[in-house]
Design a protein around this motif. Structure first.
Motif, PDB file in Angstrom:
ATOM      1  N   ALA A 484       0.829  -1.205   0.000  1.00 52.16           N
ATOM      2  CA  ALA A 484       0.000   0.000   0.000  1.00 52.16           C
ATOM      3  C   ALA A 484       0.863   1.254   0.000  1.00 52.16           C
ATOM      4  N   TRP A 495      -4.275   8.505  -3.023  1.00 47.20           N
ATOM      5  CA  TRP A 495      -4.612   8.801  -1.627  1.00 47.20           C
ATOM      6  C   TRP A 495      -5.819   9.728  -1.556  1.00 47.20           C
ATOM      7  N   LEU A 498      -9.188   7.967  -1.883  1.00 47.21           N
ATOM      8  CA  LEU A 498      -9.617   6.969  -0.897  1.00 47.21           C
ATOM      9  C   LEU A 498     -10.670   7.554   0.052  1.00 47.21           C
ATOM     10  N   GLU A 501     -12.618   6.140   5.677  1.00 43.65           N
ATOM     11  CA  GLU A 501     -12.424   4.901   6.434  1.00 43.65           C
ATOM     12  C   GLU A 501     -11.050   4.289   6.154  1.00 43.65           C
ATOM     13  N   LEU A 502     -10.637   4.315   4.882  1.00 40.68           N
ATOM     14  CA  LEU A 502      -9.339   3.744   4.538  1.00 40.68           C
ATOM     15  C   LEU A 502      -8.200   4.662   4.962  1.00 40.68           C
ATOM     16  N   HIS A 503      -8.427   5.985   4.913  1.00 42.58           N
ATOM     17  CA  HIS A 503      -7.428   6.901   5.465  1.00 42.58           C
ATOM     18  C   HIS A 503      -7.158   6.548   6.926  1.00 42.58           C
ATOM     19  N   LEU A 505      -7.783   3.724   8.480  1.00 43.32           N
ATOM     20  CA  LEU A 505      -7.183   2.397   8.579  1.00 43.32           C
ATOM     21  C   LEU A 505      -5.660   2.483   8.435  1.00 43.32           C
ATOM     22  N   LEU A 506      -5.201   3.230   7.448  1.00 45.10           N
ATOM     23  CA  LEU A 506      -3.766   3.304   7.175  1.00 45.10           C
ATOM     24  C   LEU A 506      -3.033   4.167   8.197  1.00 45.10           C
ATOM     25  N   ARG A 576      -6.505  -1.096  -4.531  1.00 49.47           N
ATOM     26  CA  ARG A 576      -7.842  -1.333  -3.982  1.00 49.47           C
ATOM     27  C   ARG A 576      -7.957  -2.755  -3.435  1.00 49.47           C
ATOM     28  N   LEU A 579      -6.067  -2.981  -0.106  1.00 42.32           N
ATOM     29  CA  LEU A 579      -6.783  -2.288   0.965  1.00 42.32           C
ATOM     30  C   LEU A 579      -8.036  -3.053   1.386  1.00 42.32           C
ATOM     31  N   ASP A 580      -8.674  -3.736   0.428  1.00 36.35           N
ATOM     32  CA  ASP A 580      -9.840  -4.550   0.788  1.00 36.35           C
ATOM     33  C   ASP A 580      -9.438  -5.683   1.730  1.00 36.35           C
ATOM     34  N   LEU A 583      -8.777  -4.171   5.084  1.00 39.05           N
ATOM     35  CA  LEU A 583     -10.032  -3.799   5.736  1.00 39.05           C
ATOM     36  C   LEU A 583     -10.757  -5.038   6.252  1.00 39.05           C
TER      37      LEU A 583
END
Length: 625
Positions: A484, A495, A498, A501-503, A505-506, A576, A579-580, A583
């Motif tokens: 990632a 970035w 995104l 939620e993914l921000h 997460l990372l 993607r 990241l899935d 997640l």
């Protein structure tokens, strides 16, 4: 004073690495990139690639790579700040300084202007000296008598200062200009009540050796008499552009030869350098009438990993070698080589080669004394190791020398070697030398085997990740956070696309990964979209710099760059997918937490079902990885 990181990144984004490199290397278009002969190692077929899209250069032969600033640092031997100023100057950009007052900025600008002006004055004098050499049969005969060719004289810009007291008055119409005295070309006598003070040329009736900095600018001169008058050598005085303790004669001319020959040869005089170049050793430099300093050594190690100091074998030569040892010790890392060459008392390098030949001198250099051996010799000098007192004396002598070495295998080996000589164990000597409470290097045992065992990491939920160890000879595959990071550093626009939620997460990942993603988010808000070349500069000195560089380095050692065309689409899909999976892992952890809370939280079961629905949705589009 510090340069804002934002400016450095903007400078890299604005600079064209092809244009910068192309000023020093002949480049030819080859597909999307440009190719040329690598300036960092000798080669006959081009393996040096410069990418206009990635704004990076990379040599597939020696592995050298970097951006425009890195090229100026590696090729011209500049420091980082100097390279930034030089690059900004090429584009007519003023370098801001974060913590500088207006007065300090004005003073720094004035200093830079003064340095440029003094160099112009010295260059003009150098041209005049070279013209005078062509007209002086006496000086030409002297140089020929020393075995120098016209080609070598031209290469080093050698000239001649005639005997007159005010010869430079014909070169500079305003002979009273303060710049002439400030540059060291003219000596201004002290004024008294009856006169303004006499002014006269510093250099008279001398062969003139221009001293150049790493950019090739003339910063001073060394002059040698044609006969036996004293002083035999005369250097420019300390000026705003010239410091004897930092400059080396011949460095500009020898840079490429360092890489071709694999080492720098440090000698004691101008004539040694020029004569060695004439005789097939163009990798020689000389100190300027002063002892070799740590600054000299540090400057040399910008260009090569191996330095050989050449000294006369007499007492004076040993004393000079001792001072060079002090300067070299702090930079003697495990990947560098420092040696000391002691010539027979009746020879200098020139006479040795003329009597025994270049091959014999090359063998002599190869057999030079390593730093470790010379350091031990210095420590034991005058000590009777047959007595306890003599051994204690040696331990006392060795302590400051050993302490100056950087941490590493060489330092540990020398600890063991010195301990054996003074009849102590390495542990006992370490305890004797290091103060109580200080970090001590573990004393290596004869059969001790050390391995760096990675510890399992815990994520923010307390779960330990399995530790993987790369097989010998293989590169450990990147983990999902690494992948990632690589994809987002390669294409910062992803970035921005995104969801929050993914921000989160990372940015909430443990350790350096989370810090890196949080920094990337701040960069987007502060500076907008940036290529990797610009982000690379912003990372310097940060805790997670090494992580970012690792994930952005390809299997061949070349830096990865921004994807293009179809590759950009493939990279976006790969991101993607990664990241899935990440997640999904996070949702599983949250499900476990919900199950654990069923007895105390009436909404826990409802939360578990919602999480399961999210996971089913994810699984429908996940591709095995």
């Amino acid at each position: 004073m510090t340069i804002p990181a934002s400016f450095i990144q903007e400078l890299i984004a604005r600079a064209d690495v092809v244009e910068i490199v192309g000023r020093y290397v002949q480049l030819k278009k080859a597909g999307a990139n440009f190719m040329g002969l690598c300036p960092f190692h000798g080669e006959k077929s081009p393996s040096f690639s410069v990418s206009p899209t990635k704004q990076f250069y990379h040599c597939f032969g020696c592995g050298a790579h970097g951006n425009a600033i890195g090229f100026l640092m590696e090729h011209a031997g500049m420091g980082f700040v100097e390279a930034v100023h030089d690059l900004a100057g090429q584009y007519g950009i003023q370098v801001p300084e974060d913590d500088a007052s207006p007065e300090e900025r004005a003073r720094a600008a004035g200093q830079r202007q003064k340095q440029a002006t003094l160099s112009e004055v010295l260059e003009k004098a150098g041209e005049a000296y070279r013209k005078q050499l062509r007209q002086s049969k006496t000086a030409i005969d002297y140089l020929k008598g020393r075995g120098l060719s016209g080609e070598i004289a031209r290469q080093f810009g050698i000239g001649y200062a005639p005997p007159g007291w005010r010869t430079l008055a014909s070169v500079f119409p305003d002979y009273d200009d303060p710049l002439l005295a400030e540059s060291g070309l003219v000596i201004a006598g002290e004024a008294d009540e009856n006169s303004e003070g006499k002014r006269y040329d510093r250099f008279r009736d001398r062969v003139m050796f221009p001293i150049r900095n790493v950019k090739g600018e003339c910063i001073g001169f060394g002059g040698r008499v044609l006969g036996d008058e004293k002083p035999k050598y005369l250097n420019s005085p300390e000026t705003p552009v010239f410091s004897k303790g930092r400059e080396l004669y011949g460095l500009y001319e020898a840079r490429a030869a360092f890489r071709e020959r694999g080492y720098a040869l440090v000698t004691e005089g101008y004539m040694d350098v020029v004569a060695l170049a004439q005789l097939g050793f163009p990798n020689a430099v000389a100190t300027l009438g002063t002892a070799c300093t740590a600054d000299h050594v540090q400057k040399l190690f910008r260009f090569t990993e191996s330095v050989v100091f050449s000294f006369d074998g007499d007492a004076a030569g040993r004393r000079a070698a001792r001072k060079a040892l002090d300067g070299a010790l702090p930079y003697a890392t495990d990947v560098r080589s420092v040696k000391f060459l002691f010539l027979p008392a009746e020879h200098d390098p020139d006479s040795f080669i003329r009597e025994f030949g270049a091959d014999a001198f090359a063998r002599f250099v190869g057999e030079a004394t390593p730093l470790s051996r010379f350091m031990v010799e210095v420590a034991r000098e005058g000590c009777d190791l047959g007595t306890a007192e003599g051994r204690a004396h040696m331990a006392s002598n060795a302590r400051p020398l050993w302490s100056a070495l950087p941490e590493g295998a060489l330092k540990r080996q020398l600890l063991t070697e010195i301990a054996e000589m003074v009849q102590l164990s390495a542990q006992e000597l370490s305890e004797l030398w290091l103060p109580r409470g200080a970090a001590r290097p573990a004393a290596p045992g004869p059969r001790e085997r050390r391995e760096d065992r990675p510890r399992p990491r815990e994520d923010r939920y307390g779960h330990r990740a399995p530790v993987s160890r790369p097989a010998r000879g293989r590169i450990m595959p990147l983990g999902r956070p690494d992948v990632a990071a690589r994809l987002l550093l390669s294409n910062m626009a992803e970035w921005e696309a995104l969801p929050h939620e993914l921000h989160a997460l990372l940015c909430e990942l443990p350790g350096e990964h989370g810090q890196l993603f949080a920094w990337l988010d701040s960069q987007l808000h502060e500076h907008g979209l940036q290529p990797w070349a610009a982000l690379r500069e912003g990372l310097r000195g940060l805790d997670f710099e090494a992580l970012a560089v690792r994930v952005m380095t390809g299997p061949d050692g070349a830096p990865l760059g921004d994807p293009e065309g179809e590759h950009a689409g493939e990279a976006a899909r790969e991101l993607r997918n990664v990241l899935d999976f990440m997640l999904d892992d996070r949702l599983k952890i949250q499900q476990s937490e919900a199950i654990d809370a069923v007895g105390s939280d009436p909404r826990a079961l409802e939360r578990y079902k919602a999480l399961e629905a999210r996971r089913l949705e994810l699984r429908a589009r996940l591709k095995p990885r």
